[in-house]
Write a protein that holds these residues in place. Structure first.
Motif, PDB file in Angstrom:
ATOM      1  N   ALA A  34       0.842  -1.208   0.000  1.00 16.82           N
ATOM      2  CA  ALA A  34       0.000   0.000   0.000  1.00 16.82           C
ATOM      3  C   ALA A  34       0.871   1.250   0.000  1.00 16.82           C
ATOM      4  O   ALA A  34       0.584   2.234  -0.686  1.00 16.82           O
ATOM      5  CB  ALA A  34      -0.924  -0.007   1.217  1.00 16.82           C
ATOM      6  N   VAL A  35       1.967   1.213   0.768  1.00 18.27           N
ATOM      7  CA  VAL A  35       2.884   2.367   0.824  1.00 18.27           C
ATOM      8  C   VAL A  35       3.555   2.548  -0.531  1.00 18.27           C
ATOM      9  O   VAL A  35       3.624   3.662  -1.066  1.00 18.27           O
ATOM     10  CB  VAL A  35       3.935   2.159   1.950  1.00 18.27           C
ATOM     11  CG1 VAL A  35       5.028   3.201   1.865  1.00 18.27           C
ATOM     12  CG2 VAL A  35       3.257   2.193   3.327  1.00 18.27           C
ATOM     13  N   SER A  36       4.043   1.449  -1.110  1.00 14.75           N
ATOM     14  CA  SER A  36       4.716   1.550  -2.413  1.00 14.75           C
ATOM     15  C   SER A  36       3.743   2.024  -3.492  1.00 14.75           C
ATOM     16  O   SER A  36       4.095   2.857  -4.328  1.00 14.75           O
ATOM     17  CB  SER A  36       5.332   0.206  -2.805  1.00 14.75           C
ATOM     18  OG  SER A  36       6.425  -0.088  -1.954  1.00 14.75           O
ATOM     19  N   ALA A 241       4.832   5.857  12.826  1.00 13.49           N
ATOM     20  CA  ALA A 241       3.733   6.562  12.151  1.00 13.49           C
ATOM     21  C   ALA A 241       2.816   5.596  11.396  1.00 13.49           C
ATOM     22  O   ALA A 241       1.634   5.883  11.203  1.00 13.49           O
ATOM     23  CB  ALA A 241       4.293   7.610  11.188  1.00 13.49           C
ATOM     24  N   PHE A 242       3.352   4.427  10.968  1.00 18.32           N
ATOM     25  CA  PHE A 242       2.557   3.482  10.178  1.00 18.32           C
ATOM     26  C   PHE A 242       1.930   2.362  11.022  1.00 18.32           C
ATOM     27  O   PHE A 242       1.211   1.514  10.486  1.00 18.32           O
ATOM     28  CB  PHE A 242       3.426   2.866   9.077  1.00 18.32           C
ATOM     29  CG  PHE A 242       3.711   3.828   7.938  1.00 18.32           C
ATOM     30  CD1 PHE A 242       2.811   3.959   6.883  1.00 18.32           C
ATOM     31  CD2 PHE A 242       4.853   4.611   7.937  1.00 18.32           C
ATOM     32  CE1 PHE A 242       3.054   4.852   5.839  1.00 18.32           C
ATOM     33  CE2 PHE A 242       5.106   5.508   6.899  1.00 18.32           C
ATOM     34  CZ  PHE A 242       4.210   5.628   5.853  1.00 18.32           C
ATOM     35  N   LEU A 243       2.218   2.359  12.332  1.00 26.01           N
ATOM     36  CA  LEU A 243       1.769   1.215  13.144  1.00 26.01           C
ATOM     37  C   LEU A 243       0.249   1.107  13.273  1.00 26.01           C
ATOM     38  O   LEU A 243      -0.280   0.015  13.445  1.00 26.01           O
ATOM     39  CB  LEU A 243       2.401   1.273  14.540  1.00 26.01           C
ATOM     40  CG  LEU A 243       3.854   0.810  14.645  1.00 26.01           C
ATOM     41  CD1 LEU A 243       4.394   1.078  16.055  1.00 26.01           C
ATOM     42  CD2 LEU A 243       3.984  -0.665  14.295  1.00 26.01           C
ATOM     43  N   CYS A 244      -0.447   2.249  13.225  1.00 23.93           N
ATOM     44  CA  CYS A 244      -1.905   2.191  13.410  1.00 23.93           C
ATOM     45  C   CYS A 244      -2.671   2.112  12.093  1.00 23.93           C
ATOM     46  O   CYS A 244      -3.900   2.197  12.090  1.00 23.93           O
ATOM     47  CB  CYS A 244      -2.384   3.380  14.246  1.00 23.93           C
ATOM     48  SG  CYS A 244      -1.977   3.178  15.988  1.00 23.93           S
ATOM     49  N   MET A 310       0.382  10.223  16.779  1.00 22.92           N
ATOM     50  CA  MET A 310      -0.097   9.044  16.043  1.00 22.92           C
ATOM     51  C   MET A 310      -1.368   9.350  15.261  1.00 22.92           C
ATOM     52  O   MET A 310      -2.262  10.023  15.759  1.00 22.92           O
ATOM     53  CB  MET A 310      -0.412   7.975  17.097  1.00 22.92           C
ATOM     54  CG  MET A 310      -0.486   6.628  16.563  1.00 22.92           C
ATOM     55  SD  MET A 310       1.176   6.083  16.158  1.00 22.92           S
ATOM     56  CE  MET A 310       0.782   4.951  14.898  1.00 22.92           C
ATOM     57  N   ARG A 311      -1.458   8.818  14.035  1.00 23.21           N
ATOM     58  CA  ARG A 311      -2.688   8.922  13.244  1.00 23.21           C
ATOM     59  C   ARG A 311      -3.075   7.530  12.771  1.00 23.21           C
ATOM     60  O   ARG A 311      -2.219   6.731  12.466  1.00 23.21           O
ATOM     61  CB  ARG A 311      -2.488   9.832  12.037  1.00 23.21           C
ATOM     62  CG  ARG A 311      -2.256  11.267  12.436  1.00 23.21           C
ATOM     63  CD  ARG A 311      -2.069  12.138  11.221  1.00 23.21           C
ATOM     64  NE  ARG A 311      -0.704  12.109  10.741  1.00 23.21           N
ATOM     65  CZ  ARG A 311      -0.134  13.101  10.063  1.00 23.21           C
ATOM     66  NH1 ARG A 311      -0.821  14.191   9.793  1.00 23.21           N
ATOM     67  NH2 ARG A 311       1.113  13.023   9.651  1.00 23.21           N
ATOM     68  N   LEU A 318      -2.173   7.901   4.484  1.00 27.27           N
ATOM     69  CA  LEU A 318      -1.121   8.465   5.336  1.00 27.27           C
ATOM     70  C   LEU A 318       0.022   8.991   4.466  1.00 27.27           C
ATOM     71  O   LEU A 318       0.516  10.101   4.679  1.00 27.27           O
ATOM     72  CB  LEU A 318      -0.609   7.415   6.341  1.00 27.27           C
ATOM     73  CG  LEU A 318       0.493   7.864   7.289  1.00 27.27           C
ATOM     74  CD1 LEU A 318       0.103   9.117   8.074  1.00 27.27           C
ATOM     75  CD2 LEU A 318       0.861   6.741   8.266  1.00 27.27           C
ATOM     76  N   VAL A 319       0.407   8.227   3.452  1.00 26.90           N
ATOM     77  CA  VAL A 319       1.482   8.689   2.563  1.00 26.90           C
ATOM     78  C   VAL A 319       1.048   9.982   1.859  1.00 26.90           C
ATOM     79  O   VAL A 319       1.814  10.948   1.802  1.00 26.90           O
ATOM     80  CB  VAL A 319       1.884   7.603   1.534  1.00 26.90           C
ATOM     81  CG1 VAL A 319       2.845   8.166   0.496  1.00 26.90           C
ATOM     82  CG2 VAL A 319       2.525   6.409   2.244  1.00 26.90           C
TER      83      VAL A 319
END
Ligand SMILES: Cc1cc2nc3c(=O)[nH]c(=O)nc-3n(C[C@H](O)[C@H](O)[C@H](O)COP(=O)(O)O)c2cc1C
Length: 343
Positions: A34-36, A241-244, A310-311, A318-319
């Motif tokens: 998803a990030v890529s 930042a990506f944990l949630c 955190m978000r 998020l990205v």
């Protein structure tokens, strides 16, 4: 951006200078993809997986994205704890096991994967980027990974560690500030002598090496990413930042703790693995404080010092949010980044 960072962005084909950090116990192929797919670099932490499982997860990432991604391993020799160490750890943990009705613990056959076998798998799979923590690889191994088509990134907590990775032939190095969540990557000196805050560490590391430096530790928004770039980073790597994100593998209880935590709620502990790592303080961490030289496993709430920001957004959103914050903080960045991306 340095020329080297421009070349790196160009080679990786990223739309923005943002890496999602590899996080053992939390990163999934779905998160990395998803990030890529959103134009940043997604990462998957492979340290806990045997070569077959690494291959399966890399195949899954490739099925979910055609964009670049990275895979991370630990450079760590297996160490069998002594019978006395095991006995003490068992004694300390028995009350927790009793309360969870788990019975008596049995020693494990091995305490970590064989990283050399894992590296052989990576050489075959050739992910676009491979990253390492806990030690530096020998030059011959770095060369083999690079010949396979991988860019190689080391983790460094001091300028001297960054020089060691550069000397081994790494393409880039991650500057892990002391704010960072999870395990400290320090390998030349004890972690107490390698605990430098990111904004002190980054410019010193940038001056110490000629390969691109990727900033990591406590970064949670586009403003922090912009500040890192102004201090000379080629990209910023965000973990906590990506944990949630819904794609993260963090457990619901961990996510709840992350969303409730504030800046002063984390501390570095050895209680869970024997190695120093930053997480949210909980009862177990407090109880184990006098025994921190020992090994243990129970719920760890790894998080960096930026946790109060955190978000809980889907990874792609998020990205995009980070990207628009970054553009606001550094209005000329998109054109500079675009120039270097295409160059
Ligand atoms: C839950 C968690 C697990 C982590 N696991 C790994 C790992 O497997 N390999 C690694 O190189 N770094 C790992 N890290 C460290 C990250 O690569 C990175 O340095 C850190 O997340 C940056 O700090 P931040 O969390 O404040 O953004 C982990 C960090 C966290 C929070």
């Amino acid at each position: 951006m340095t020329d080297a960072a421009a070349k790196l962005m160009s080679r990786l084909g990223l739309d923005c200078p943002i890496f999602q950090a590899p996080m053992l116990g939390a990163t999934t192929p779905e998160l990395a993809a998803a990030v890529s797919n959103a134009g940043a670099l997604g990462s998957w932490a492979g340290a806990g997986s045997d070569p077959e499982a690494i291959a399966g997860n890399v195949r899954r990432i490739r099925a979910l994205t055609s964009r670049p991604f990275s895979v991370n391993l630990f450079v760590m020799e297996d160490r069998q704890p002594s019978p006395a160490e095991l006995r003490l750890a068992q004694e300390l943990l028995q009350p927790y096991r009793d309360s969870l009705h788990l019975g008596e613990a049995r020693p494990l056959a091995r305490y970590c994967q064989d990283y050399r076998a894992q590296i052989e798998a990576l050489i075959e799979l050739a992910p676009p980027l491979v990253s390492f923590t806990f030690n530096v690889l020998d030059r011959a191994t770095v060369t083999r990974l690079r010949r396979a088509g991988c860019l190689v990134m080391g983790t460094a907590t001091t300028a001297a560690e960054a020089r060691a990775w550069e000397g081994a032939g790494a393409d880039l190095v991650s500057a892990q500030g002391s704010e960072a969540g999870g395990h400290r990557g320090s390998f030349l000196k004890a972690f107490e002598e390698s605990s430098v805050g990111l904004f002190a560490l980054l410019p010193q590391m940038v001056r110490a090496v000629s390969i691109p430096v990727v900033a990591a530790g406590g970064l949670m928004d586009g403003g922090g990413i912009a500040a890192s770039l102004l201090l000379g980073a080629g990209a910023a790597q965000l973990g906590t930042a990506f944990l949630c994100c819904p794609e993260s593998g963090a457990s619901p209880a961990w996510k709840r703790s992350l969303l409730a935590a504030q800046d002063g709620d984390t501390r570095i502990t050895r209680a869970f693995s024997g190695r120093p790592a930053r997480g949210i303080v909980n009862g177990f961490m407090d109880a184990m404080r006098p025994h921190e030289a020992e090994r243990a496993e129970l719920l760890s709430l790894w998080a960096g010092q930026g946790v109060g920001m955190m978000r809980s957004l889907p990874a792609g959103e998020l990205v995009s949010t980070l990207r628009s914050e970054l553009e606001q903080a550094l209005p000329d960045l998109p054109s500079r980044a675009a120039g270097s991306l295409s160059g």
